[in-house]
Design a protein around this motif. Sequence first.
Motif, PDB file in Angstrom:
ATOM      1  N   PHE A 102     -13.879  -8.164 -22.886  1.00 21.00           N
ATOM      2  CA  PHE A 102     -13.710  -6.628 -22.612  1.00 21.00           C
ATOM      3  C   PHE A 102     -14.726  -5.850 -23.361  1.00 21.00           C
ATOM      4  O   PHE A 102     -14.513  -4.619 -23.035  1.00 21.00           O
ATOM      5  N   THR A 125     -22.265  -8.464 -16.565  1.00 25.96           N
ATOM      6  CA  THR A 125     -21.342  -7.326 -16.640  1.00 25.96           C
ATOM      7  C   THR A 125     -20.721  -6.965 -15.398  1.00 25.96           C
ATOM      8  O   THR A 125     -21.583  -7.077 -14.255  1.00 25.96           O
ATOM      9  N   ASP A 127     -18.368  -4.106 -12.842  1.00 29.48           N
ATOM     10  CA  ASP A 127     -17.645  -2.926 -12.698  1.00 29.48           C
ATOM     11  C   ASP A 127     -15.982  -3.096 -12.711  1.00 29.48           C
ATOM     12  O   ASP A 127     -15.641  -4.179 -12.362  1.00 29.48           O
ATOM     13  N   THR A 128     -15.250  -1.963 -13.193  1.00 26.41           N
ATOM     14  CA  THR A 128     -13.874  -1.979 -13.012  1.00 26.41           C
ATOM     15  C   THR A 128     -13.328  -0.797 -12.295  1.00 26.41           C
ATOM     16  O   THR A 128     -14.174  -0.040 -11.625  1.00 26.41           O
ATOM     17  N   LYS A 134     -16.640  -1.026 -18.368  1.00 24.78           N
ATOM     18  CA  LYS A 134     -17.143  -2.306 -17.749  1.00 24.78           C
ATOM     19  C   LYS A 134     -16.566  -3.576 -18.424  1.00 24.78           C
ATOM     20  O   LYS A 134     -16.223  -3.486 -19.649  1.00 24.78           O
ATOM     21  N   PHE A 135     -16.471  -4.606 -17.911  1.00 25.01           N
ATOM     22  CA  PHE A 135     -16.058  -5.886 -18.396  1.00 25.01           C
ATOM     23  C   PHE A 135     -16.916  -7.061 -18.116  1.00 25.01           C
ATOM     24  O   PHE A 135     -18.096  -6.583 -17.757  1.00 25.01           O
ATOM     25  N   GLU A 140     -12.367 -10.031 -12.785  1.00 28.80           N
ATOM     26  CA  GLU A 140     -12.275  -8.963 -11.856  1.00 28.80           C
ATOM     27  C   GLU A 140     -10.801  -8.203 -11.636  1.00 28.80           C
ATOM     28  O   GLU A 140     -10.800  -7.170 -11.243  1.00 28.80           O
ATOM     29  N   ALA A 143      -9.921  -6.089 -14.257  1.00 28.53           N
ATOM     30  CA  ALA A 143     -10.848  -5.012 -14.075  1.00 28.53           C
ATOM     31  C   ALA A 143     -10.087  -3.864 -13.042  1.00 28.53           C
ATOM     32  O   ALA A 143     -10.525  -2.852 -13.040  1.00 28.53           O
ATOM     33  N   ILE A 146      -7.222  -1.537 -14.534  1.00 30.52           N
ATOM     34  CA  ILE A 146      -7.662  -0.990 -15.897  1.00 30.52           C
ATOM     35  C   ILE A 146      -7.676   0.463 -15.978  1.00 30.52           C
ATOM     36  O   ILE A 146      -7.409   1.044 -16.625  1.00 30.52           O
ATOM     37  N   ASP A 373      -6.690 -13.993 -15.898  1.00 33.50           N
ATOM     38  CA  ASP A 373      -7.025 -12.949 -15.052  1.00 33.50           C
ATOM     39  C   ASP A 373      -5.874 -12.589 -13.938  1.00 33.50           C
ATOM     40  O   ASP A 373      -5.565 -11.356 -14.004  1.00 33.50           O
TER      41      ASP A 373
END
Length: 516
Positions: A102, A125, A127-128, A134-135, A140, A143, A146, A373
């Motif tokens: 994270f 890295t 996208d979220t 960024k994660f 995924e 993300a 979030i 996840d």
Amino acid sequence: MAHARDTRTPRMTAGTAHRPPEDPTLSSLTREERRIYERVSRRRFLGTTAAGTLAALAGGEPRLAAAPAGVGQSGRAGARTATADAVIVLWMAGGMAQTETFDPKRYTPYAPGVPLDAVLSTFPTIDTAVDDIKFTKGLEQIAGVIDRGTVIRTFQAADLGFILHSRHQYHWHTGYVPPQPMAMPHIGAIVSRTLGPREPDMPPFITIGQTVEGAGEIGTLKAFHTAGFLGTEHGPFLIVDPQDAASAVRPPRGLDGTRFQSRRQLFEQLLAKEPVHQYGSDFQRESLVRALDGADRLLRSSSAKAFDLALEPEASYKAYDTGKFGQGCLLARRLVEAGARYVEVTSEYIPFVHWDSHEHGHSRAEAMKQMIDAPIAQLIRDLETRGLLDRTLVVLASEFGRDAVTEGKVGKEVKDQAINIPTVMSDPRHYGMHRHFTAAGSVLMFGGGVKKGFVYGKTAEERPCTTIEHPVPVEHLHASIFHALGIPADTAYTVERRPVYVTKDGIGKPITALFT
């Protein structure tokens, strides 16, 4: 055994209602039950009772000292109206590598000959749902949710010398550094004792996924899975395997009411020979009786259905089914729906397994992401759909972070662990995080009044990836959890004529920036 508080049980005095019969009656027992009764040893019996039973033998009843009767109300400075009624802690046992999850840093693909100190992250890295958060690859689904929660990137574990996972886990779960002169209560027990149960038949404090029997560091893990001086009734209902949870709240087949009662009497007869009854205070004995009463009540209650994963629709079950941890997340959702106050689900601490990735750090993290996840994201979506997320605080945390170079933190390095870590990668087992890092770690928080799509704290982009803005020690993190529940951080219980605070010395400060 369930440890739900029985609000209907009047205060007892020694030598009255809880005294076992003078002459045990074995007539209703089967031959096998009689054999067990006759052969059970003191040591074996102690191993089957809750850890909290012997937590504070001499201690009288702890009195709420530093917080008024109106805990959670806004009439006292430092108190607030609660924004959460329940807590789910998702415990990443073993030290989750923050830059692999994270708090992504510069990505370096695996290649033999690359210096270990050149590797910050072994995952690209991603996208979220929030543009500036960024994660790392493999997360995924978390993300994608979030935007309902907050990322803390600057949790700092305490400096405890030579690093043992169990000592840091004890510190995280109690707020106190071991050893202590008395048995300190788990944060779940504090929540149970201070707020009471949400539903009278449901254990207020439940932990899922961690065995507390075995060798190694298990003794220390067992030491904080207890209510300590708060009394057995506030100790954890322990579920090692979510698939077996239903059997823990269901009498065995063929056990009718008469036999059930005889077993209860037999248990009390055995208990009368143990230190808690011979040397303990009235409060400790009475607390244990209330725990037994709560267990009896749960076995007969409709609340027991919440423990049965077989009752979950197939499609919903499959959404969580990544193994024991995923099933634990599903069970946690069902238990909170049914009125549990504090539920903890752990990925389970086993030395050199799961997040304890001294070697094979990349492949271990990859496997752990596959484990956590989908079920964590599904838990958040389900709570939201059911209208529970706003009043349920979900916290994902670990005892510390990881780094390939530093053991402890820069400037306070400690003795390295036994794993031989080379300076240059020559094998895939060298690819990933290896050492214990206490200077920064990641925590996620959802629901319960926390901000949505928010990042708190900042770490350095290059090694050492230490905290550079807004450090969060455990006492402030605990204070923030209590803040959501309306419990002031300087709440204390008087034990042995001195106050014991819910955050160490009452100095925890809630991080109000985390909340709306």
